[in-house]
Each structure stands twice: as C-alpha cells, then as structure tokens.
Scaffold this motif. Structure first.
Motif, PDB file in Angstrom:
ATOM      1  N   TYR A 278       3.550  34.606  19.759  1.00  0.00           N
ATOM      2  CA  TYR A 278       2.088  34.729  19.709  1.00  0.00           C
ATOM      3  C   TYR A 278       1.733  36.070  20.321  1.00  0.00           C
ATOM      4  CZ  TYR A 278      -2.873  33.507  19.868  1.00  0.00           C
ATOM      5  OH  TYR A 278      -4.230  33.477  19.664  1.00  0.00           O
TER       6      TYR A 278
ATOM      7  N   ASP B 156      -8.458  30.102  27.368  1.00  0.00           N
ATOM      8  CA  ASP B 156      -8.153  29.196  26.254  1.00  0.00           C
ATOM      9  C   ASP B 156      -6.821  29.549  25.612  1.00  0.00           C
ATOM     10  OD1 ASP B 156     -10.516  27.873  26.684  1.00  0.00           O
ATOM     11  OD2 ASP B 156     -11.621  28.926  25.103  1.00  0.00           O
TER      12      ASP B 156
ATOM     13  N   GLY C 189      -3.758  27.001  25.435  1.00  0.00           N
ATOM     14  CA  GLY C 189      -3.233  26.606  24.136  1.00  0.00           C
ATOM     15  C   GLY C 189      -1.750  26.889  23.998  1.00  0.00           C
TER      16      GLY C 189
ATOM     17  N   ASN D  75       0.243  24.459  26.137  1.00  0.00           N
ATOM     18  CA  ASN D  75       0.288  23.138  25.507  1.00  0.00           C
ATOM     19  C   ASN D  75       1.298  23.116  24.361  1.00  0.00           C
ATOM     20  OD1 ASN D  75      -0.945  20.384  25.084  1.00  0.00           O
ATOM     21  ND2 ASN D  75      -1.415  21.312  23.093  1.00  0.00           N
ATOM     22  N   THR D  76       1.307  24.185  23.563  1.00  0.00           N
ATOM     23  CA  THR D  76       2.276  24.271  22.462  1.00  0.00           C
ATOM     24  C   THR D  76       3.697  24.279  22.989  1.00  0.00           C
ATOM     25  OG1 THR D  76       0.718  25.444  21.029  1.00  0.00           O
ATOM     26  CG2 THR D  76       3.063  25.692  20.526  1.00  0.00           C
TER      27      THR D  76
END
Length: 704
Positions: free
Chosen positions: A117, A135, A139, A142-143
């Motif tokens: 990412y 955020d 995110g 969490n991934t």
C-alpha cells in the motif's frame, strides 16, 4: 529522543524528537519487523520538503497517532537524498499503485520489504478527497491482522511489476542505436510541445527542465561538423532551435523562480508564470541552470545570462559552501513556519530600504500595495532595461547598475531576517554537478578565469579557487581510505555509494582538469571510472545504481530516466565518452554506446525525461574535436591560444594541455606531441584524423 538522534541526515534529525519510535533503515528495524511480524511503515522525504514538514507537524508529532504507529508498525524514516536507491524502488511502487508520486512518500511494506500500500501526503482528517492518516493506519493494521494473505499477494504482484520495470536491457544493436535523425526528431517534439506563452514545458507545477534546455543549446550551437549557426546569423534552423532554450531561461531568470536579490533558483513554480515558486533551493537545480545560462551567454554574448551565472555561483559560495569546500544540499522553503517568508517583500519595506530609488524599482518589478502573493510581493521583472531607460530617461548601462545597487541594498536588509534551514549534508553526486559548472565558469568567464597551467603562478580566480577546494574536499572527506561515499556531514560519511556519485564526480573532475590542466584531476577521474565499471556494470548494458557489494534490497535498481537530477546511467555514459576521447581506450566507448542502446526508444517518446541522454547521444554522434596543447616551460604563449579555444561554446570539444616534457600521468591525448620549433604547439584531431600542428592564433582559428 528516538533512534534518529544519531543520524547523519538533517532530515532525520528533524524527526528525532517525534513521539513516533522512528528507526533509520538498517538491520535492527528490518529484523524487528520480521521477529514481531509487523508491517513496516516507510516514510521517505527530505529536509527542504514543505509537505514533509506539514505531515510531521500534523501527524508524527501527535502523541495519539504516534502511539498507534508504535503499537502496530515498525516505523522507518529515510532521507531520499541519502538513499536514492530506496527512493527509486519505492517511488516506482507508489506510482504503480496510485498513478502519481511525490514526497512525503508513505509506503507500507511486508517484513520481506514488499510494498502493498502506498501514498504520499495524508491529512490528519479527511480532506482534499483523501482519507485521514489515522484512517489509513487503522485500515492497514486491520488488513494485516485479519487478511495477511491479501497484503502478501499485493506485495508479490507489485514486486514482480517493479522487477520488470527496473530491468532495462539493450534489445538489439541495430534497433537501439541513435542516429542524427533520432536527435532531430527529439528536437521537433520539444519545439512542438513548447509553451510559448509562459516558457518551458508542461503546466503548473512547472519544473525548469535544464537538461532539455542544454540539449537544445547543443543542437543549436556551431558544431565541429559544421551543423548549426550562431544566433546572430539569421532565422535558420539553428536559430529556431535556440529560441525556445533562451526563452525558457529568460522566463525563469527574470524573477519569481529566480531570486533577483540574492541569486539562485528555487525548485519549481507553483503557477504557469514562473512567479510563485516552491521556495526551496536545491544544489542540483542551481548547478544545472547556472551551466545552461553559461552556455546561453557563450552562444549569444548577452550580459543578462552572464549576470545570472555570476549571481548564482556567488550565492552558492556565500550561502551553500562548507568552510572546507563542500557544497550543502539545500535551503528550506520555510522560515518562521511560513513558506517563502524570507524572500517576499511589502511595499513599505521596499520604500523604507530604497527611499528615492523606490519609484524606479517599483516600476521595474510592478510592485503595488496589494502585492502578488498573499498581500506581499515576489520580485519578478515587469519592465525590461530598455523600457526602464525610456521611462526614467536613463541610459541602459545606468539602469543595470542602478538595479544591481537596489538588489544589494535589499540583500543587506534581508540578511537580518531569520533564515530558512540549511540541509548541510554534502552529497558527492550533487557536488559533482556543481563542480563541473563552477570549473567551466572559471575558464570561460573573462573576469573569473584563473591560471592556465598548474605550475603557473598567476592568481587564480574566485571560481577556480572554489572549484579546486571542492574537488580536494570530495577526493578526501568523501573518499576515506580510498573508498568513495555518497554523503558526508560533520566528519561522518554514510556507508553507501551510488553510480551517480562516481559518474558526476568524474565529469566534474574532467571539467576542472580542462580548466587548470592539473594531471591530478584527470588521473583521479580515470581511476574512479575504472572503479565505477567494476562496481556497477550490468552485462546486459548500462549500469546498476547500486554497487555489486552493496546492501541487498528488494531488487537491484537500474533507473535510466532523468528526473530532477540526471540518471546515473546518463552521467556514466557521458563520462565514458569523454574519457574515451582523452585516452583512446575503446572499452570506454563500447560501454557508453551499449548504455545508449537502453534508452533510444524511450527518449523518442518522452524527450523531456531523457534530456541528459540526448546530450550524450549528441556527443557520441558528433565529430569530437580533440585538442592537445604542449607548451614550453613557462607556458606564457599558451594563454592566447587557450583563449581562442575557449572563446565560444563548443560542446563536442575536449582539451588537454601540459608543459613539455610530459609527466607520466598526463592524458594519452598528449602523448607523442613534441614542440614545433620550440614553440607552444596545438594539435587538433577530429574523427581519427589529426591536422598539422600549429603554433599561431590565426592558424588555430582556421582549424576550430
């Protein structure tokens, strides 16, 4: 303080007090990621980067954001200027994933260094149609916790793409060879896409494109093969090529992008008019733009271009030179927390400083109470000298001297302001670019020329002294124990060295040799070239950016595109072509021609991204004039002959000179060149043919 407190990078030191548990790139951080199975957050930027500072203040100084980063990531901060290899790899990844790139660069990696990412600046709250940094962090965390296989899959795909994108090889000798027709096509493409309204190429943000300008100057200049004509010879093909190059330089140098008060160019313009710059000043921009202006002055004889060269190099000497001779990397855009505050003016400040001369200065720069930048004024010329002379009933010479006096008075006021920060690390590659510029300026600016031969006792000019001290510094401080390094600060070097360091330094030393003819510079250049080939050569053509004994990364980068700085491969190609002309060693030429085969197709499609390559191809295809000057012991007769050779812009000419008899480390070009009738003798060779040696100025003029 975090782990960045011992860094050699001013950029990393700016983050040493962040609550983020930053690591520098190295085994400790990489092993921590593997051992704890945490993804890496890689943040890449540089000291003079405005938005890097913004993101740091908004996010990295926030204790809550830092706590989340420390819990879920191994956080690594990298100075792109110290580690261009990492920057190249992960910038490719960022562009591949997002379609664009820039700094700050924010990349998330698996523990095996694969990017999954990426982005650039993230705001603290959702805005600009962008998610907040919080955020993004949540995110990705969490991934990683719930879908680690997905992150690994994306990382594998991006890594495969990078391997293909950075593996540039010669396809075939016949299909990849440059011809004059290719260079003519590149010129046509550049002329067709030129912005005649504002100058330069492309829309805002507008970048200066000095390598593109240099290529056009080369193609427009009188060449050894007879192609081209000077600007005074009419509106022929050469003049049409020259016109956009001069137009672009003038558009930038009249102010805004150019600091008319203190000299030096900013990084780029945020608008189409070159008025509002991104105020950071980079060493490499000033090296390349000053050299382009130097060549523009040689071609046209216009004092305006010479003035820009002198002012820019005086700025470098005054504000960006270490006491030991190295050149600093950059000046920040910000001071006192505001971008450009150091450089802008109010009408009241102008009037208080210039008093009776203020009306004249206000007219020259179109200054109003409203200003042209947030209630202030960025100085950019509104009237030229002729218009000012007519309006104020002055002769043009008086106008020029009056403006110079006004600039000096404003500079004396500005020095009392709080200065932007200085990134005082010294990079071999960028210093090599500036060394080449200053060394060439020292020999072609009449008032700045120094001694012609190393055993001549004439007082050296200021610029020759500046260039000589820089070369001495680079060959000592940045080559400890005979091993070249990329970066130096406060007596410490980094461990890495890159292709661009070797190639840029070789070119700088060759320019300095052609200024004072001290064999030391030539011998060092040749030694470095042999090391460069040994450490960086790719059997498939060209060179890798990292050394064969360097750190093992995700892949071994080989970036051939010119960016803000020339690609290491383009510089290496040029250096080897010039060394081949000095030494007659065919292997240098062979390697250079093979490297040129990497980029012919791409340079035709994207000429502004391969400007330095196009100049190297022009040198390779042109008939290089090799000039050897052998003089008697005192060398006095050489002065007039050398001035003839240096009197014009001749980009495809190289020159070696020495007293007789020769020293062992003299360039091969001087071998077997005796004096003729005991007089200083000039040998001119071209295309493997040498003319009869000459001893007089008229004879030499007829040959060149």
């Amino acid at each position: 303080m975090n782990k960045l407190s011992t860094s050699t990078s001013p950029y990393l030191l700016q983050h040493a007090h962040n609550p983020v548990d930053w690591h520098s790139w190295g085994e400790e951080a990489l092993n921590k990621s593997k051992n704890e199975n945490k993804p890496i957050f890689l943040s890449i930027g540089y000291s003079a980067c405005h938005w890097c500072h913004i993101m740091a203040h908004e996010s990295f100084e926030d204790p809550q954001v830092a706590a989340f980063m420390n819990e879920h990531y191994v956080n690594i901060k990298v100075d792109r200027e110290e580690r261009p290899d990492l920057d190249a790899i992960y910038m490719q990844a960022t562009v591949a994933m997002t379609g664009s790139g820039g700094w700050p660069m924010s990349v998330f990696l698996t523990p095996d260094l694969k990017p999954f990412y990426a982005g650039t600046y993230f705001p603290p709250v959702p805005r600009y149609n962008m998610p907040s940094f919080r955020d993004v962090l949540a995110g990705i965390a969490n991934t990683w916790q719930k879908q680690p296989d997905e992150a690994t899959r994306v990382g594998d795909e991006i890594s495969t793409h990078l391997q293909q994108a950075l593996s540039v090889n010669v396809q075939s000798d016949s299909a990849s060879a440059f011809t004059q027709a290719h260079l003519d096509a590149a010129v046509k493409s550049l002329l067709d896409s030129y912005d005649w309204s504002n100058g330069g190429w492309g829309a805002a943000p507008k970048f200066p494109q000095p390598m593109t300008i240099e290529f056009l100057l080369r193609r427009a200049s009188p060449s050894p093969s007879g192609r081209g004509m000077s600007v005074g010879q009419g509106e022929g093909e050469s003049a049409s090529i020259l016109k956009p190059a001069l137009h672009a330089l003038h558009a930038m140098a009249r102010g805004g992008m150019y600091d008319v008060v203190g000299g030096g160019f900013s990084r780029y313009s945020t608008d189409n008019f070159w008025r509002v710059p991104h105020f950071e000043k980079m060493l490499y921009d000033n090296a390349q733009l000053a050299r382009a202006c130097l060549h523009a002055w040689q071609i046209t004889g216009k004092p305006f271009f010479k003035q820009i060269v002198v002012e820019t190099l005086e700025f470098i000497a005054r504000e960006m030179t270490h006491p030991d001779g190295g050149f600093y990397s950059s000046l920040d855009a910000d001071s006192e927390g505001e971008e450009g505050k150091f450089y802008i003016w109010t009408l009241e400040e102008i009037r208080a400083t210039l008093k009776d001369d203020s009306d004249f200065f206000e007219a020259a720069y179109g200054i109003t109470a409203k200003g042209n930048f947030e209630g202030h004024t960025i100085l950019q010329r509104a009237l030229d000298d002729a218009s000012l002379a007519a309006r104020f009933k002055l002769d043009p010479e008086t106008v020029s001297s009056k403006l110079t006096d006004c600039h000096s008075r404003l500079l004396s006021v500005r020095v009392n302001r709080i200065r932007p920060g200085t990134d005082d690390k010294i990079l071999t590659s960028w210093n090599g670019l500036m060394l080449a510029t200053i060394a060439e300026a020292a020999r072609v600016l009449p008032l700045e020329s120094g001694s012609l031969l190393p055993n001549n006792d004439q007082q050296a000019g200021r610029f020759q002294i500046l260039a000589t001290r820089n070369a001495e510094f680079l060959l000592s401080a940045l080559r400890p124990n005979g091993k070249l390094k990329h970066s130096w600060r406060d007596g410490r070097t980094t461990d890495e060295v890159f292709l661009e360091d070797y190639a840029a330094l070789i070119l700088g030393l060759l320019e300095l040799y052609q200024t004072d003819f001290n064999n030391k510079w030539f011998a060092s250049a040749k030694e470095l070239a042999n090391e460069m080939i040994e450490l960086f050569e790719d059997p498939n053509g060209g060179f890798f950016d990292t050394a064969k004994d360097g750190e093992v990364l995700l892949l071994r980068p080989k970036d051939v595109q010119d960016n803000a700085t020339p690609s290491g491969n383009a510089l290496a190609c040029e250096a080897l072509l010039k060394l081949a002309a000095f030494t007659d060693e065919g292997r240098y030429r062979d390697l250079a021609e093979k490297a040129l085969g990497l980029v012919m197709d791409m340079s035709m499609r994207y000429p502004t991204a391969f400007g330095r390559w196009l100049s190297a191809a022009d040198f390779a295809l042109g008939k290089t004039k090799q000039i050897a000057v052998v003089c008697e012991a005192d060398g006095e007769e050489a002065s007039g002959l050398l001035r003839v050779i240096r009197s014009a812009y001749r980009p495809n000419l190289i020159i070696a000179a020495s007293t007789y008899p020769l020293q062992d480390d003299a360039p091969h070009l001087l071998k077997d060149r005796p004096l003729k009738n005991g007089k200083t003798t000039v040998y001119v060779c071209e295309g493997f043919v040498c003319k009869n040696p000459v001893t007089t100025i008229p004879e030499l003029q007829s040959l060149i």
